[in-house]
Design an enzyme around this catalytic site. Structure first.
Site, mmCIF file in Angstrom:
data_model
loop_
_atom_site.group_PDB
_atom_site.id
_atom_site.type_symbol
_atom_site.label_atom_id
_atom_site.label_comp_id
_atom_site.label_asym_id
_atom_site.label_seq_id
_atom_site.Cartn_x
_atom_site.Cartn_y
_atom_site.Cartn_z
ATOM 1 N N PHE A 7 29.916 -31.836 24.597
ATOM 2 C CA PHE A 7 30.639 -32.966 25.172
ATOM 3 C C PHE A 7 30.718 -34.134 24.164
ATOM 4 O O PHE A 7 31.812 -34.536 23.735
ATOM 5 C CB PHE A 7 29.934 -33.362 26.473
ATOM 6 C CG PHE A 7 30.185 -34.756 26.952
ATOM 7 C CD1 PHE A 7 31.476 -35.256 27.060
ATOM 8 C CD2 PHE A 7 29.117 -35.572 27.312
ATOM 9 C CE1 PHE A 7 31.698 -36.553 27.517
ATOM 10 C CE2 PHE A 7 29.327 -36.857 27.768
ATOM 11 C CZ PHE A 7 30.625 -37.356 27.853
ATOM 12 N N ASN A 64 26.145 -23.150 18.486
ATOM 13 C CA ASN A 64 25.894 -21.755 18.876
ATOM 14 C C ASN A 64 26.546 -21.432 20.227
ATOM 15 O O ASN A 64 26.406 -20.345 20.748
ATOM 16 C CB ASN A 64 24.390 -21.450 18.920
ATOM 17 C CG ASN A 64 23.675 -22.213 20.018
ATOM 18 O OD1 ASN A 64 24.265 -23.080 20.673
ATOM 19 N ND2 ASN A 64 22.406 -21.905 20.236
ATOM 20 N N THR A 103 25.683 -24.095 25.283
ATOM 21 C CA THR A 103 26.271 -24.939 26.330
ATOM 22 C C THR A 103 27.538 -25.630 25.853
ATOM 23 O O THR A 103 28.270 -26.202 26.650
ATOM 24 C CB THR A 103 25.289 -26.022 26.849
ATOM 25 O OG1 THR A 103 24.786 -26.765 25.728
ATOM 26 C CG2 THR A 103 24.134 -25.426 27.618
ATOM 27 N N GLY A 104 27.792 -25.599 24.544
ATOM 28 C CA GLY A 104 29.055 -26.131 24.021
ATOM 29 C C GLY A 104 30.182 -25.163 24.348
ATOM 30 O O GLY A 104 29.940 -23.990 24.644
ATOM 31 N N ASN A 129 15.406 -28.088 10.500
ATOM 32 C CA ASN A 129 16.437 -27.494 9.633
ATOM 33 C C ASN A 129 17.522 -28.511 9.274
ATOM 34 O O ASN A 129 17.988 -28.551 8.137
ATOM 35 C CB ASN A 129 17.062 -26.270 10.303
ATOM 36 C CG ASN A 129 16.108 -25.084 10.317
ATOM 37 O OD1 ASN A 129 15.221 -24.996 9.465
ATOM 38 N ND2 ASN A 129 16.274 -24.178 11.268
ATOM 39 N N TYR A 150 12.547 -31.095 27.524
ATOM 40 C CA TYR A 150 13.569 -31.960 26.928
ATOM 41 C C TYR A 150 12.931 -33.224 26.357
ATOM 42 O O TYR A 150 13.112 -33.554 25.185
ATOM 43 C CB TYR A 150 14.603 -32.307 27.993
ATOM 44 C CG TYR A 150 15.783 -33.098 27.465
ATOM 45 C CD1 TYR A 150 16.645 -32.555 26.519
ATOM 46 C CD2 TYR A 150 16.037 -34.396 27.913
ATOM 47 C CE1 TYR A 150 17.730 -33.290 26.040
ATOM 48 C CE2 TYR A 150 17.112 -35.127 27.441
ATOM 49 C CZ TYR A 150 17.958 -34.565 26.509
ATOM 50 O OH TYR A 150 19.024 -35.288 26.025
ATOM 51 N N LYS A 208 12.524 -34.149 22.252
ATOM 52 C CA LYS A 208 13.180 -35.295 21.626
ATOM 53 C C LYS A 208 12.150 -36.257 21.042
ATOM 54 O O LYS A 208 12.393 -36.875 20.006
ATOM 55 C CB LYS A 208 14.067 -36.008 22.648
ATOM 56 C CG LYS A 208 15.300 -35.200 23.061
ATOM 57 C CD LYS A 208 16.326 -35.102 21.938
ATOM 58 C CE LYS A 208 17.634 -34.509 22.433
ATOM 59 N NZ LYS A 208 18.671 -34.462 21.384
ATOM 60 N N THR A 229 25.717 -40.780 29.631
ATOM 61 C CA THR A 229 27.072 -40.910 29.086
ATOM 62 C C THR A 229 27.990 -39.971 29.865
ATOM 63 O O THR A 229 27.563 -38.902 30.299
ATOM 64 C CB THR A 229 27.063 -40.532 27.589
ATOM 65 O OG1 THR A 229 26.093 -41.360 26.929
ATOM 66 C CG2 THR A 229 28.417 -40.734 26.940
ATOM 67 N N ARG A 232 25.038 -32.385 36.044
ATOM 68 C CA ARG A 232 24.842 -33.829 35.932
ATOM 69 C C ARG A 232 25.664 -34.544 36.995
ATOM 70 O O ARG A 232 26.686 -34.057 37.465
ATOM 71 C CB ARG A 232 25.179 -34.307 34.517
ATOM 72 C CG ARG A 232 24.050 -33.949 33.577
ATOM 73 C CD ARG A 232 24.259 -34.494 32.202
ATOM 74 N NE ARG A 232 25.136 -33.644 31.424
ATOM 75 C CZ ARG A 232 25.330 -33.796 30.118
ATOM 76 N NH1 ARG A 232 24.704 -34.749 29.473
ATOM 77 N NH2 ARG A 232 26.136 -32.993 29.462
HETATM 78 N N1 UDP Z 1 21.799 -36.455 41.032
HETATM 79 C C1 UDP Z 1 22.214 -36.435 42.354
HETATM 80 N N2 UDP Z 1 23.056 -35.435 42.739
HETATM 81 C C2 UDP Z 1 23.510 -34.484 41.873
HETATM 82 C C3 UDP Z 1 23.107 -34.533 40.525
HETATM 83 C C4 UDP Z 1 22.226 -35.530 40.134
HETATM 84 O O1 UDP Z 1 21.834 -37.281 43.158
HETATM 85 O O2 UDP Z 1 24.288 -33.602 42.299
HETATM 86 C C5 UDP Z 1 20.899 -37.539 40.594
HETATM 87 C C6 UDP Z 1 19.665 -37.073 39.824
HETATM 88 O O3 UDP Z 1 18.619 -36.745 40.705
HETATM 89 C C7 UDP Z 1 19.372 -38.295 38.976
HETATM 90 C C8 UDP Z 1 20.736 -38.912 38.714
HETATM 91 O O4 UDP Z 1 21.612 -38.364 39.697
HETATM 92 O O5 UDP Z 1 18.587 -39.212 39.697
HETATM 93 C C9 UDP Z 1 21.286 -38.598 37.334
HETATM 94 O O6 UDP Z 1 21.157 -37.217 37.154
HETATM 95 P P1 UDP Z 1 21.761 -36.453 35.909
HETATM 96 O O7 UDP Z 1 21.424 -34.999 36.077
HETATM 97 O O8 UDP Z 1 23.180 -36.803 35.712
HETATM 98 O O9 UDP Z 1 21.003 -37.008 34.619
HETATM 99 P P2 UDP Z 1 19.562 -37.615 34.342
HETATM 100 O O10 UDP Z 1 19.793 -39.078 34.256
HETATM 101 O O11 UDP Z 1 18.620 -37.272 35.446
HETATM 102 O O12 UDP Z 1 19.167 -36.998 33.064
#
Ligand code: UDP
Length: 330
Positions: free
Chosen positions: A11, A32, A35-36, A99, A145, A149, A175, A186
């Site tokens: 993305f 690779n 997920t892209g 790498n 994750y 990082k 983002t 997400r």
């Molecule tokens: N979330 C939600 N419903 C969804 C997906 C995510 O309520 O269908 C919530 C999730 O629990 C988090 C926030 O939205 O509190 C952002 O989640 P995301 O997976 O986008 O990224 P994060 O900030 O957690 O890495």
């Protein structure tokens, strides 16, 4: 300039590629495709200066010719993805980062690490500034994750200190924008996908947890500025406009004519309760701040997903100043 970019078909990576090709640079795009998506960069194939390499960066990379910049963006970034592939996530943060750092060292190139606000874990300090060390559960589900990082940041600083590599570290906050995968779990693509299908929006927990959403063109602008800077310590890049997930759900619902419900689901473990970047440092060091408001960014993003659902394929050129130009659908 010649850039090597890992995660180029992802993305954010694909938008970085667009900007650099638009500005006349050369790119070796590495991905690779775990997920892209190849379709994110297929419009660049055949353009002068663009080269695509399907490769896992956990294997050493040998690039002939000169390299000016190495951008390390490759990583699984969605909680759904990294929970499904925890070992690969740890590998791309550790071996993959090593790498890419070695590549930068070999070519005397500048190195940019895209790190994350997840370094702050479930923060006890709010908003989060770069001086906060974080509150991460090292053995929790998200640790693959977060810790990969955090390790990547430590490795990057070590390469700067030991080998003098000109490194920079971006801590990227949430983002959004075109080319997110609709099914990556997400919240932005999840809610838009649900709304487009007329389904209820799945709010996790009571929706009181907060996030701050940055449009992708703003972020790309920040990354490019950072990559040219001499700031060695991490810099937050994100939009400080914070809202609860329930407010965000309302924002999406208001944009659809059909009445869309809300379905509450259990909160995933270690889900951060508050997240908002303090971008004082980015303002000072990079003279950067986001300029696309959520209302504008969401319009573009929803339009993109709507057209994509209808016809498939996408084109999303960005103007040289990082602002969205237009959305065309192939
Ligand atoms: N979330 C939600 N419903 C969804 C997906 C995510 O309520 O269908 C919530 C999730 O629990 C988090 C926030 O939205 O509190 C952002 O989640 P995301 O997976 O986008 O990224 P994060 O900030 O957690 O890495």
């Amino acid at each position: 300039m010649r850039y090597v970019i890992s995660g180029a078909a992802g993305f954010i990576g694909s938008h970085v590629c667009d900007r650099l090709i638009h500005a006349g640079h050369q790119i070796v795009a590495v991905d690779n495709l775990i997920t892209g998506h190849a379709e994110n960069v297929e419009h660049l194939i055949g353009k002068p200066g663009f080269q695509f390499l399907e490769q896992d960066i956990c294997k050493p990379l040998h690039i002939t010719g000169h390299v000016d910049h190495v951008f390390h963006l490759a990583s699984l970034a969605s909680p759904v993805d990294y929970l499904e592939h925890p070992i690969e996530t740890l590998e791309s943060g550790s071996t993959g980062t090593r790498n890419m750092l070695e590549l930068a060292r070999h070519h005397h190139a500048r190195f940019l690490l895209t790190s994350t606000s997840e370094c702050y874990g479930d923060p006890l300090e709010h908003p989060q500034s770069e001086t906060y060390w974080g509150n991460v559960n090292p053995v929790g589900l998200r640790s693959c994750y977060d810790e990969s990082k955090r390790y990547a940041e430590a490795l990057t600083m070590a390469h700067h200190r030991v080998h003098g590599v000109r490194t920079t570290i971006a801590r990227i906050f949430n983002t959004y924008g075109p080319r997110m995968a609709l099914n990556d779990g997400r919240v932005v693509p999840a809610f838009i996908d649900q709304a487009l299908k007329g389904h209820s929006l799945t709010v996790f927990g009571d929706g009181s947890q907060t996030r701050s959403f940055c449009f992708v063109s703003d972020l790309v602008e920040g990354l490019l500025l950072l990559s040219e800077s001499d700031e060695r310590y991490p810099v937050n890049l994100g939009n400080p406009a914070e809202m609860t997930i329930l407010q965000f759900a309302e924002e999406i619902r208001a944009r659809f004519e059909n009445a869309i419900g809300i379905e509450f689901k259990p909160l995933p473990s270690d889900d951060p309760k508050l997240r908002r970047p303090d971008i004082t440092k980015a303002r000072r060091v990079l003279n950067w701040e986001p300029c696309v408001p959520l209302s504008e960014g969401l319009t573009i993003t929803i339009e993109y997903f709507r057209k994509r659902a209808e016809r498939g394929g996408d084109r999303f050129p960005l103007r040289a100043n990082g602002r969205p130009d237009q959305v065309e659908v192939a």
